[in-house]
Design an enzyme around this catalytic site. Structure first.
Site, short mmCIF file in Angstrom:
data_model
loop_
_atom_site.label_atom_id
_atom_site.label_comp_id
_atom_site.label_asym_id
_atom_site.label_seq_id
_atom_site.Cartn_x
_atom_site.Cartn_y
_atom_site.Cartn_z
N ARG A 164 0.84 -1.22 0.00
CA ARG A 164 0.00 0.00 0.00
C ARG A 164 0.87 1.27 0.00
O ARG A 164 0.53 2.27 0.62
CB ARG A 164 -0.94 0.03 1.21
CG ARG A 164 -1.94 -1.12 1.29
CD ARG A 164 -2.95 -1.07 0.13
NE ARG A 164 -4.03 -2.01 0.34
CZ ARG A 164 -4.01 -3.29 -0.05
NH1 ARG A 164 -2.94 -3.77 -0.68
NH2 ARG A 164 -5.05 -4.06 0.15
N SER A 238 -10.65 -0.63 3.18
CA SER A 238 -9.91 -0.71 4.45
C SER A 238 -9.46 0.68 4.85
O SER A 238 -8.79 1.36 4.08
CB SER A 238 -8.66 -1.58 4.29
OG SER A 238 -9.00 -2.88 3.88
N GLU A 334 -4.76 3.92 5.97
CA GLU A 334 -4.47 3.65 4.56
C GLU A 334 -5.09 4.72 3.67
O GLU A 334 -4.55 5.12 2.65
CB GLU A 334 -5.03 2.27 4.19
CG GLU A 334 -4.62 1.79 2.82
CD GLU A 334 -5.72 1.07 2.09
OE1 GLU A 334 -6.57 1.76 1.47
OE2 GLU A 334 -5.71 -0.17 2.10
P1 FAD Z 1 -8.82 8.64 -5.38
O1 FAD Z 1 -9.52 8.26 -4.13
O2 FAD Z 1 -9.51 9.58 -6.29
O3 FAD Z 1 -7.40 9.19 -5.03
C1 FAD Z 1 -6.56 8.54 -4.10
C2 FAD Z 1 -5.26 9.34 -3.95
O4 FAD Z 1 -4.52 9.28 -5.15
C3 FAD Z 1 -5.51 10.82 -3.69
O5 FAD Z 1 -4.46 11.28 -2.87
C4 FAD Z 1 -5.41 11.44 -5.07
O6 FAD Z 1 -5.03 12.80 -5.04
C5 FAD Z 1 -4.36 10.58 -5.72
N1 FAD Z 1 -4.53 10.42 -7.17
C6 FAD Z 1 -5.62 9.88 -7.79
N2 FAD Z 1 -5.40 9.82 -9.11
C7 FAD Z 1 -4.17 10.35 -9.34
C8 FAD Z 1 -3.40 10.57 -10.51
N3 FAD Z 1 -3.83 10.27 -11.73
N4 FAD Z 1 -2.18 11.14 -10.36
C9 FAD Z 1 -1.71 11.48 -9.13
N5 FAD Z 1 -2.40 11.30 -8.00
C10 FAD Z 1 -3.62 10.73 -8.10
N6 FAD Z 1 -7.53 -0.74 -2.43
C11 FAD Z 1 -6.71 -1.81 -2.53
O7 FAD Z 1 -5.49 -1.64 -2.69
N7 FAD Z 1 -7.19 -3.08 -2.45
C12 FAD Z 1 -8.50 -3.36 -2.27
O8 FAD Z 1 -8.89 -4.50 -2.21
C13 FAD Z 1 -9.40 -2.26 -2.15
N8 FAD Z 1 -10.71 -2.46 -1.94
C14 FAD Z 1 -11.56 -1.41 -1.83
C15 FAD Z 1 -12.93 -1.67 -1.62
C16 FAD Z 1 -13.82 -0.63 -1.51
C17 FAD Z 1 -15.29 -0.92 -1.29
C18 FAD Z 1 -13.37 0.71 -1.61
C19 FAD Z 1 -14.34 1.86 -1.54
C20 FAD Z 1 -12.02 0.98 -1.81
C21 FAD Z 1 -11.09 -0.08 -1.90
N9 FAD Z 1 -9.72 0.14 -2.10
C22 FAD Z 1 -8.87 -0.93 -2.23
C23 FAD Z 1 -9.17 1.50 -2.15
C24 FAD Z 1 -9.29 2.15 -3.56
O9 FAD Z 1 -10.16 1.44 -4.38
C25 FAD Z 1 -7.93 2.23 -4.25
O10 FAD Z 1 -7.00 2.90 -3.45
C26 FAD Z 1 -8.01 2.95 -5.59
O11 FAD Z 1 -6.82 2.80 -6.30
C27 FAD Z 1 -8.33 4.43 -5.46
O12 FAD Z 1 -8.58 4.94 -6.75
P2 FAD Z 1 -9.34 6.29 -6.98
O13 FAD Z 1 -9.28 6.60 -8.43
O14 FAD Z 1 -10.70 6.23 -6.38
O15 FAD Z 1 -8.42 7.30 -6.17
N1 EPU Z 2 -10.82 -10.19 10.56
C1 EPU Z 2 -11.49 -10.21 11.75
N2 EPU Z 2 -12.53 -9.35 11.92
C2 EPU Z 2 -12.92 -8.48 10.97
C3 EPU Z 2 -12.22 -8.46 9.74
C4 EPU Z 2 -11.16 -9.33 9.56
O1 EPU Z 2 -11.19 -10.98 12.65
O2 EPU Z 2 -13.88 -7.73 11.20
C5 EPU Z 2 -9.70 -11.14 10.37
C6 EPU Z 2 -10.15 -12.53 9.92
O3 EPU Z 2 -9.36 -13.47 10.57
C7 EPU Z 2 -9.82 -12.56 8.46
C8 EPU Z 2 -8.59 -11.65 8.40
O4 EPU Z 2 -8.83 -10.66 9.38
O5 EPU Z 2 -9.55 -13.84 8.03
C9 EPU Z 2 -8.36 -11.01 7.04
O6 EPU Z 2 -9.56 -10.37 6.63
P1 EPU Z 2 -9.88 -10.17 5.06
O7 EPU Z 2 -9.61 -11.41 4.31
O8 EPU Z 2 -11.22 -9.54 4.96
O9 EPU Z 2 -8.77 -9.16 4.61
P2 EPU Z 2 -8.23 -7.83 5.26
O10 EPU Z 2 -6.87 -8.10 5.79
O11 EPU Z 2 -9.21 -7.25 6.21
C10 EPU Z 2 -7.01 -7.05 3.10
C11 EPU Z 2 -6.88 -5.77 2.36
C12 EPU Z 2 -8.08 -5.56 1.46
C13 EPU Z 2 -8.12 -6.70 0.44
C14 EPU Z 2 -8.24 -8.01 1.21
C15 EPU Z 2 -8.14 -9.21 0.29
C16 EPU Z 2 -5.53 -4.26 3.65
C17 EPU Z 2 -5.49 -3.07 4.53
N3 EPU Z 2 -6.73 -4.66 3.27
O12 EPU Z 2 -8.13 -6.90 3.97
O13 EPU Z 2 -7.89 -4.33 0.75
O14 EPU Z 2 -9.20 -6.55 -0.44
O15 EPU Z 2 -7.17 -8.12 2.18
O16 EPU Z 2 -6.85 -9.33 -0.19
O17 EPU Z 2 -4.49 -4.81 3.30
C18 EPU Z 2 -8.30 -1.99 0.81
O18 EPU Z 2 -7.08 -1.83 0.76
O19 EPU Z 2 -9.11 -1.03 0.83
C19 EPU Z 2 -8.85 -3.34 0.86
C20 EPU Z 2 -10.15 -3.60 0.94
#
Ligand code: FAD
Ligand code: EPU
Length: 339
Positions: A164, A238, A334
């Protein structure tokens, strides 16, 4: 280009925070972006590049110029014996791009299906899920330097990707606009089902074979069952990172809390599941006005309707303090906090 004043950002951030931008403009070409960045009227105005707004929290109105990225286009720019090199403009929607790659049998991004946001933000925090990060398929990106509008190319090493993390979140924060990203995608897929839940889901789907299409569908199913859909409940995924601690500290914690969840890392350290720590502190499913901690995923903070950005922020601070007090572990946010 149309520069609007006092533009509401409520529909442009997935938390659904009702903040506004003092100035706001979209850009649909690099030329337009250059003009906006070089406009003397805004030379001293703070700028925020906005993608899908899915990884930021507005704690107040943004006093500067918000630039909404609308750069579009996907192109196969090169290929060799093993790889396709596919370039996507930064304003392409990430999941649409992943679906495009899967439809063309360009392999490598399937585990990253259904992550919200745009292609341009994907390198910012080296998005990751289900055992894969974009650094595994990243080739290079093009970015415009905000200060002088020069174009720069960053390869994988230049981006200093980590969990991240990237150079754009640290040393080069707020200095570049990413305009396109080129991915190096496999002709012969290397399928990654190491994340246990994928195999279970493939079985539940009755998948006859493991391929990139099925893996993508499995990931979509798992994500849809676990994470709140921002179209229904405001959130930014997250809110915190999973913290990394030394094995020695992990062993000490394990003695005291035998159920603690941790994953071994290659460097010998352990990554803790922050969701578990937060749940143990009693936060899961709690609400405070319209702000809350999601009932299925304690790592996700939510806005049920009209929470203010600073209410979400204050809640995150209380969570960090309580995790620190109970486990001695520092959580790190994050989500990008916008002041
Ligand atoms: P924004 O929110 O618009 O911007 C994020 C940051 O990047 C800001 O600081 C912005 O200024 C900057 N930025 C955006 N675009 C540019 C650009 N072109 N050039 C320079 N700076 C820029 N992330 C994960 O890694 N793994 C996950 O599994 C994951 N799951 C998610 C699930 C949900 C339901 C949600 C809501 C979010 C999740 N995220 C996850 C976080 C998010 O989806 C990612 O971080 C994504 O890449 C953000 O993209 P965005 O275009 O919305 O960025
Ligand atoms: N857990 C709990 N309670 C909760 C949530 C999680 O006990 O309420 C424990 C469980 O043991 C579970 C473990 O945490 O097995 C891991 O949970 P999960 O598989 O949901 O993944 P996560 O670690 O919570 C991370 C990423 C996600 C990504 C998933 C799948 C980060 C900060 N988050 O979540 O990314 O989608 O793994 O790879 O690394 C994001 O970055 O926004 C994001 C959603």
């Amino acid at each position: 280009m149309n520069i609007r004043e006092n533009q509401s950002l409520k529909k442009l951030n997935t938390f659904g925070i009702d903040a506004s931008a003092r100035f706001f403009s979209e850009f649909s070409s690099v030329e337009e972006l250059k003009q906006l960045l070089s406009d003397p009227a805004f030379s001293n105005t703070p700028k925020l590049i906005l993608g899908g707004g899915s990884n930021l929290l507005f704690t107040t109105d943004f006093k500067g110029l918000v630039l909404k990225n609308n750069l579009k286009g996907i192109e196969l720019v090169n290929e060799d014996a093993r790889f396709y090199y596919v370039k996507a403009a930064a304003g392409e929607v990430w999941h649409t791009f992943v679906m495009y790659c899967i439809a063309h049998n360009y392999a490598g991004l399937e585990n990253l299906s259904l992550i919200p946001g745009n292609v341009g933000a994907s390198p910012m925090q080296n998005i990751g899920a289900y055992g894969v990060e974009i650094k595994d398929s990243f080739f290079e990106l093009e970015a415009l330097k905000i200060a002088d509008q020069t174009i720069h190319i960053f390869n994988n090493t230049d981006c200093k990707f980590g969990y991240r993390e990237s150079v754009f979140k640290r040393e080069l924060k707020n200095q570049f606009v990413i305009t396109s990203v080129t991915f190096k995608l496999h002709k012969k897929p290397i399928l990654n089902t190491t994340y246990g839940a994928i195999e279970k889901e493939l079985e539940a789907m009755g998948a006859k074979e493991v391929n990139i299409q099925n893996i993508s569908q499995a990931v979509i199913n798992i994500r849809s069952s676990k994470l709140p859909n921002p179209a229904e409940i405001g959130n930014a995924g997250s809110f915190f990172k999973n913290p990394e601690i030394s094995r020695t500290i992990f062993e000490q914690l394990k003695n005291e809390f035998p159920a603690i969840v941790g994953y071994d890392l290659e460097n010998g350290n352990v990554k803790l599941a922050a969701g578990w720590l937060i749940e143990q502190c009693g936060w899961k499913g709690k609400t405070f006005g319209d702000a809350g901690v999601h009932k299925l995923q304690a790592l996700v903070l939510v806005n049920y309707a009209n929470a203010k950005g600073n209410e979400i922020y204050d809640l995150s601070q209380k969570i960090m303090d309580s995790v620190k007090e109970r486990f001695g572990v520092e959580l790190e946010r994050e989500v990008n906090i916008i002041y």
